[in-house]
Design a protein around this motif. Structure first.
Motif, PDB file in Angstrom:
ATOM      1  N   GLY A   1     -38.554 -34.941 -25.101  1.00 57.02           N
ATOM      2  CA  GLY A   1     -39.342 -33.817 -24.580  1.00 57.02           C
ATOM      3  C   GLY A   1     -39.446 -32.644 -25.530  1.00 57.02           C
ATOM      4  O   GLY A   1     -39.947 -31.584 -25.157  1.00 57.02           O
TER       5      GLY A   1
ATOM      6  N   LYS B   1     -43.239 -26.516 -20.415  1.00 60.15           N
ATOM      7  CA  LYS B   1     -43.531 -27.918 -20.693  1.00 60.15           C
ATOM      8  C   LYS B   1     -43.535 -28.732 -19.398  1.00 60.15           C
ATOM      9  O   LYS B   1     -42.728 -28.498 -18.493  1.00 60.15           O
TER      10      LYS B   1
ATOM     11  N   GLU C   1     -44.519 -32.845 -17.702  1.00 64.93           N
ATOM     12  CA  GLU C   1     -44.704 -34.266 -17.992  1.00 64.93           C
ATOM     13  C   GLU C   1     -46.202 -34.559 -18.074  1.00 64.93           C
ATOM     14  O   GLU C   1     -47.003 -34.004 -17.322  1.00 64.93           O
TER      15      GLU C   1
ATOM     16  N   PHE D   1     -43.682 -35.184 -22.706  1.00 63.63           N
ATOM     17  CA  PHE D   1     -43.881 -33.817 -22.223  1.00 63.63           C
ATOM     18  C   PHE D   1     -44.758 -33.043 -23.203  1.00 63.63           C
ATOM     19  O   PHE D   1     -44.782 -33.329 -24.409  1.00 63.63           O
TER      20      PHE D   1
END
Length: 556
Positions: free
Chosen positions: A543, A453, A455, A477
Motif C-alpha cells: 500500500g 489512500k 483500496e 491502494f
C-alpha cells in the motif's frame, strides 16, 4: 442545444471496452455512493477503462471534436466574462469566439442543463462544443484561480517598475517580496525545483513536487524582466547577458531554515528560462534505512559498502536520486578512521568528515585530473560524482585495484546494462570483472498519501503485464486526494531498486564478454539479482505506492 440520449455504459459495452457484468458492478457501486460519482468515474476507479477511452467513444458517438486543452491559447478576458460558478458547474471553458460561435471545451458533454446555463450567458451566439479530458479541465480551473490570487502583488510590482529611479536590487522592493513569496510557497509544498518560464503573453512559475511539475503562479509578461534581473543579481550572474546560459548559486533564510539555491538560466524564444534547484542542507544527512530499501536489499547494500576495495556504481536517469544514495552511503561509512574524498560537479551538499572537491573544467581540473590527484592523498574511500569518459573510468578501476573503495554513477536504464556501458566506453572486460563490486539501479516513485489512500483496482491491462509476479487476489491502494497532499493523492517519494552483486561466477561471465541478458539470467539464478519491478510490486502490495507508479518508471 440539441440533446442526444447516450447511455455511456451501453456505449462502452457495445464497443467491447467493458463487459455487461462490469457495467452492472459499476452501476451498483455508483448507487452505493448515493450517485455522488459519475458512472465514468466509477469505471475508471475500477480499472475497466481509461479517461481517454471514454472521451474517444463519446467524441465519436456525439460528433464532438476532441481538443487538447493545453494546445489552445486561452483568452482569459473571454473567460472572465462568464460567472466562475456557471463554468465550473458545467465543467466548461470558453476557448475562443468568432462571428458565428462561442467555442466551449467541456469534459461533461452530457451535462445538458449546466451547459444550457452557459449558453444563456452567451445570449447573442450559439455555442459549439469540444470535448476535453476531465483532469485537464480541473488543471485549467486551478490555473484561473492562481491568476486571480496573484493579481494583487503583480499589480504592486508593475506600479513599482513604472516609477522613476526604480532599483531592482533593493531587498525591500516588491520584486524581492515576490521572489520570497515564490520561494516560500515552493518550500511549503516540499518542492525540489522552481521553474520560471516566459512565453509570448505571460510568465508561468512551476514547481517540481515529488518529481512532477505543478503551476503555482502566472504573471503578466511586463514584470518578467524585473523578476529575472533580481534573481540573476542574487546568483551573481551578468544581468546584461541574455544570449547564453549561466549558472550561479545563492542562499536564503525561509521559515527559520537556511536553504541553498542552485541557479541556471538558458535563453529561449521568449526570454530566459530560469530554474532554481532547492537544496535543504538538513535533508542530506540521511540514513540508508530512510531511502526505502527493503530488508533484503538493505542488508545487501550495507554489506557491499563496507567492502575494503572495488567499484560500486549507482545508475539511473537524471532525477532518480543517485546523489542522495551516494551521500547516504558515505554518511554511513565515514569516520575518523577513514579518509573520504569526493569530486563533484557541482558540490550540492556539504558532508562532515568528508573532503569535497569541485570540478573546474576552465582550468583543466576535470574528474580525471581530480581522481589522479586523489591517489596521492592516501584516501580510503573515493566518490566520483559521475563517470563521463574512458579516462575517468580507467582511473576509477585502477584506484579500486590498488585497494580503494570507489563510488560513482552512470546513466543506464538497469543494473546489467552498466557492464555493457563500461565495455562500450573502452574498459577491458577482465578489468571490469576484477574491479566491480555491485551495480545499484534505482528510480524514485511517488508515495501514496497516508491520510487519503483507498483500496482500488488498477486497469486490467496493467494487471495483465505483471500477473506472473502477483499473488492471488492482490489488493492495491492509491491516494484519493485530500488537503494534506494538495489533492494530489501523493506525499513524498520512495526509491525502488535492483542490485546486481558480482561474485566469482558473474566475474567469469563478464571476463568472457557475456551480454547483459546472460549476466542477468545467471545472477537471478544464483540469487544475486532481482529485477526492479519486483521491489516496486512489494511496495505496491504493502500500500506504499500505486501500481501505475511502477509502470511509469520501469519497462515491466
Amino acid at each position: 442545444m440539441i440533446k442526444q440520449v447516450v447511455r455511456l455504459g451501453d456505449l462502452l459495452v457495445d464497443k467491447r471496452l467493458i463487459t455487461q457484468e462490469q457495467l452492472m458492478h459499476a452501476l451498483a457501486l455508483q448507487k452505493e455512493s448515493n450517485f455522488t460519482k459519475k458512472l465514468g468515474e466509477v469505471l475508471i476507479i475500477e480499472g475497466y477503462v481509461t479517461a481517454r477511452e471514454i472521451a474517444r467513444e463519446l467524441s465519436n458517438q456525439l460528433g464532438i471534436e476532441f481538443v487538447d486543452i493545453y494546445g489552445v491559447e486561452l483568452d482569459f478576458k473571454l473567460i472572465g466574462r462568464y460567472p466562475g460558478h456557471v463554468l465550473e458547474n458545467a465543467e466548461a471553458i470558453p476557448i475562443r469566439e468568432d462571428d458565428e460561435y462561442v467555442y466551449i471545451a467541456t469534459s461533461n458533454p452530457l451535462g445538458y442543463d449546466a451547459l444550457e446555463a452557459v449558453e444563456r450567458v452567451v445570449i447573442s451566439k450559439p455555442i459549439k462544443l469540444f470535448l476535453a479530458l476531465d483532469e485537464d479541465m480541473r488543471n485549467i480551473f486551478a490555473r484561473i484561480a492562481i491568476i486571480r490570487n496573484t493579481k494583487t502583488i503583480a499589480e504592486e510590482v508593475k506600479r513599482e517598475i513604472s516609477q522613476e529611479g526604480y532599483k531592482s536590487d533593493s531587498d525591500e522592493s516588491a520584486v524581492m517580496r515576490l521572489i520570497r513569496l515564490i520561494v516560500q510557497d515552493a518550500i511549503n509544498r516540499k518542492a525540489s525545483d522552481i521553474h520560471i518560464e516566459p512565453d509570448a503573453h505571460e510568465v508561468s512559475v512551476r514547481v517540481r513536487v515529488d518529481g512532477v511539475l505543478h503551476e503555482i503562479f502566472v504573471f503578466e509578461l511586463t514584470i518578467y524582466n524585473a523578476l529575472a534581473s533580481r534573481i540573476k543579481i542574487l546568483g551573481n550572474l551578468d544581468i546584461s547577458e541574455r544570449r547564453k546560459a549561466q549558472d550561479g548559486r545563492f542562499d536564503m533564510e525561509i521559515n527559520k531554515g537556511k536553504y541553498d539555491f542552485r541557479l541556471s538560466t538558458t535563453p529561449t524564444l521568449f526570454g530566459e528560462s530560469i530554474v532554481m534547484r532547492i537544496l535543504d542542507q538538513q535533508k542530506i544527512l540521511l540514513k540508508l534505512g530512510d531511502l526505502g530499501l527493503e530488508n533484503e536489499n538493505l542488508e545487501a547494500f550495507e554489506s557491499i559498502i563496507r567492502s575494503p576495495h572495488g567499484i560500486i556504481l549507482i545508475t539511473g536517469p537524471t532525477g532518480s536520486g543517485k546523489t542522495t544514495t551516494l551521500y547516504a552511503a558515505l554518511n554511513e561509512i565515514k569516520s575518523l578512521e577513514n579518509k573520504v574524498l569526493t569530486v563533484e560537479d557541482p558540490i550540492e551538499y556539504q558532508l562532515p568528515l568528508v573532503q569535497q572537491v569541485q570540478v573546474n573544467e576552465k582550468v583543466g581540473f576535470s574528474f580525471f585530473a581530480a581522481l589522479k590527484s586523489f591517489l596521492r592523498q592516501d584516501p580510503d574511500v573515493i566518490m566520483v560524482g559521475e563517470i563521463r569518459d574512458m579516462e575517468t573510468l580507467s582511473a576509477a578501476a585502477q584506484a579500486s585495484l590498488t585497494g580503494h573503495l570507489v563510488f560513482s554513477t552512470l546513466h543506464t536504464n538497469d543494473a546489467p546494462s552498466a557492464i555493457s556501458r563500461m565495455v562500450q566506453m573502452g574498459l577491458e572486460p577482465y578489468l571490469i570483472a576484477d574491479s566491480l563490486l555491485a551495480v545499484v539501479a534505482q528510480r524514485l516513485v511517488r508515495r501514496n498519501c497516508d491520510y487519503c489512500k483507498i483500496e482500488y483496482k488498477p486497469h486490467h491491462n496493467l494487471l495483465r503485464q505483471v500477473h506472473e509476479y502477483l499473488p492471488e487476489n492482490p489488493i492495491f491502494f492509491k491516494g484519493r486526494g485530500c488537503p494534506k497532499c494538495g489533492m494530489s493523492g501523493f506525499s513524498g517519494r520512495i526509491m525502488i531498486v535492483e542490485i546486481l552483486q558480482i561474485n566469482h561466477a558473474i566475474s567469469q561471465l563478464i571476463s568472457s564478454n557475456a551480454n547483459k541478458f546472460e549476466i542477468a539470467s545467471k545472477a537471478k539464478e544464483i540469487g544475486l539479482f532481482t529485477p526492479m519491478i519486483r521491489d516496486g510490486l512489494q511496495k505496491a502490495l504493502k500500500g506504499i505506492i500505486p501500481l501505475e507508479e511502477i509502470m511509469r518508471v520501469t519497462r515491466g
